[in-house]
Design an enzyme around this catalytic site. Structure first.
Site, short mmCIF file in Angstrom:
data_model
loop_
_atom_site.label_atom_id
_atom_site.label_comp_id
_atom_site.label_asym_id
_atom_site.label_seq_id
_atom_site.Cartn_x
_atom_site.Cartn_y
_atom_site.Cartn_z
N HIS A 281 8.73 -0.90 -5.23
CA HIS A 281 7.54 -0.48 -5.39
C HIS A 281 7.21 -0.87 -6.94
O HIS A 281 6.95 -0.16 -7.77
CB HIS A 281 7.45 1.12 -5.66
CG HIS A 281 5.97 1.80 -5.51
ND1 HIS A 281 5.88 2.96 -5.14
CD2 HIS A 281 4.85 1.07 -5.33
CE1 HIS A 281 4.47 3.25 -5.10
NE2 HIS A 281 3.88 2.24 -5.35
N GLU B 125 8.96 3.32 4.29
CA GLU B 125 9.17 4.85 4.72
C GLU B 125 10.31 5.03 5.45
O GLU B 125 10.40 4.55 6.39
CB GLU B 125 7.76 5.23 5.37
CG GLU B 125 7.68 7.06 5.92
CD GLU B 125 6.74 7.27 6.86
OE1 GLU B 125 6.26 8.19 6.51
OE2 GLU B 125 6.72 6.56 7.97
N ALA C 48 0.77 -1.17 -0.01
CA ALA C 48 -0.07 0.09 -0.10
C ALA C 48 0.77 1.34 -0.10
O ALA C 48 1.35 1.77 -1.00
CB ALA C 48 -0.99 -0.03 1.31
N ARG C 49 1.22 1.91 1.31
CA ARG C 49 1.98 2.75 1.24
C ARG C 49 3.02 2.68 2.68
O ARG C 49 2.49 1.96 3.62
CB ARG C 49 1.37 4.23 1.40
CG ARG C 49 0.73 4.63 0.20
CD ARG C 49 1.74 5.03 -0.94
NE ARG C 49 1.07 5.65 -2.14
CZ ARG C 49 0.85 4.97 -3.19
NH1 ARG C 49 1.01 3.47 -3.13
NH2 ARG C 49 0.38 5.41 -4.32
#
Length: 328
Positions: A286, A265, A238-239
């Site tokens: 990614h 992150e 997702a993120r």
């Protein structure tokens, strides 16, 4: 769309179809709408539909003022939040997105990650490289396998729902956490809805498919990660912001948890990050979303929507402003 995107997105077949649908120069690509070159400015003044993709410039009020005939935006990718502004919704512009098409490769990547995690492929490959001799793998992997394991899906998003669909042929139990999901919809999906804590505590694999919103930042923090069973695997496509990286790293370094991370992150971990070397971490740059030939699926989806518009039909996959507050 951004520089170089159109060349990857559209092949000769798409250009032929686009030219037939739009009866215009299908190779005129605008990278800047705030200060467009003359050819782009002329096309913008006459445009009824914009075909957009990654890197699209913002459609501000001043851009819309230069496009008096604009009625629709067809986005050949997922989220439209990066380039659509309030001015678009105030003008009543119809918007379509290829988010459903982009969900497919992410879900396929996730399915592969889940099946390989339960089979302990990362562990076995690392051990095999080190041993290079005969070994009792049945004994070492006695707890491995995909039969009657439990997968926890976080987020009944397009991707989350597609993952649930792909998991149906397997003998897996599926838990689902989504604060907007009701019992009837969960039953239709064939999953068991549970609170986030219960999902983390009861899953062999936890896979994240929630949108990046202020409310979902560090959705998986130290408490949730500590609830995951020893040997469980976290999959994040997702993120990166949805997982507290500072809380996750000690769990991975200790070897208590494993992870398949397509997003992190920061987006690019520093060169000295342990994530690059840990044997229980599969780190990818990614790539779960559309890449290579999969980009052509996005183009096909967008041109299908453009054909619907040209035929006077509503979009099959519209974006509605009232849903943007809880979508990616």
């Amino acid at each position: 769309m951004g520089p170089g995107v159109a060349e990857r997105l559209l092949d000769a077949r798409h250009h032929t179809r686009l030219a037939a649908l739009a009866r215009t120069d299908s190779r005129l690509v605008a990278h800047d709408l705030a200060a467009p070159p003359p050819a782009v400015a002329a096309a913008l003044a006459d445009a009824e539909v914009l075909l957009t993709c990654w890197g699209a410039p913002p459609l501000t009020a001043s851009v819309l003022a230069a496009a008096p005939r604009l009625r629709a935006v067809v986005h050949a990718a997922g989220s439209v939040k990066h380039h659509l502004t309030d001015a678009c919704w105030e003008r009543g512009i119809a918007v379509s997105s290829a988010a459903a098409a982009n969900a497919l490769p992410v879900a396929e990547y996730t399915l592969a990650a889940i099946l390989m995690a339960n089979k302990r492929v990362l562990h076995s490959a690392h051990r095999y490289r080190g041993l290079r001799t005969g070994h009792d793998w049945h004994r070492e992997l006695a707890g491995a396998g995909n039969y009657r394991r439990t997968v926890g899906v976080i987020g009944a998003s397009r991707i989350g729902r597609r993952v649930v669909e792909l998991l149906r042929p397997f003998a897996l139990d599926v838990l689902l956490y989504d604060p907007y999901l009701d019992a009837a919809e969960a039953a239709r999906l064939g999953v068991r809805p549970v609170p986030l804590a219960a999902l983390c505590a009861g899953s062999d694999v936890v896979t994240v498919h929630a949108p990046q919103l202020p409310a979902t930042r560090h959705l998986l923090g130290a408490r949730e990660l500590a609830l995951m069973p020893d040997g469980a695997t976290l999959v994040n496509t997702a993120r990166g912001s949805l997982v507290d990286a500072a809380a996750l790293l000690p769990e991975l370094v200790s070897g208590r948890l494993s992870a398949v991370l397509d997003v992190t992150e920061p987006a690019l971990p520093p060169p000295d990050s342990p994530l690059y070397e840990l044997p229980n971490v599969l780190l990818t740059p990614h790539i779960a979303g559309s890449m290579g030939t999969e980009l052509h699926r996005l183009a096909d989806s967008a041109l299908d929507e453009l054909a619907r518009y040209a035929g006077g039909l509503p979009f099959a996959d519209p974006v509605r402003p009232e849903h943007l507050g809880r979508s990616a």
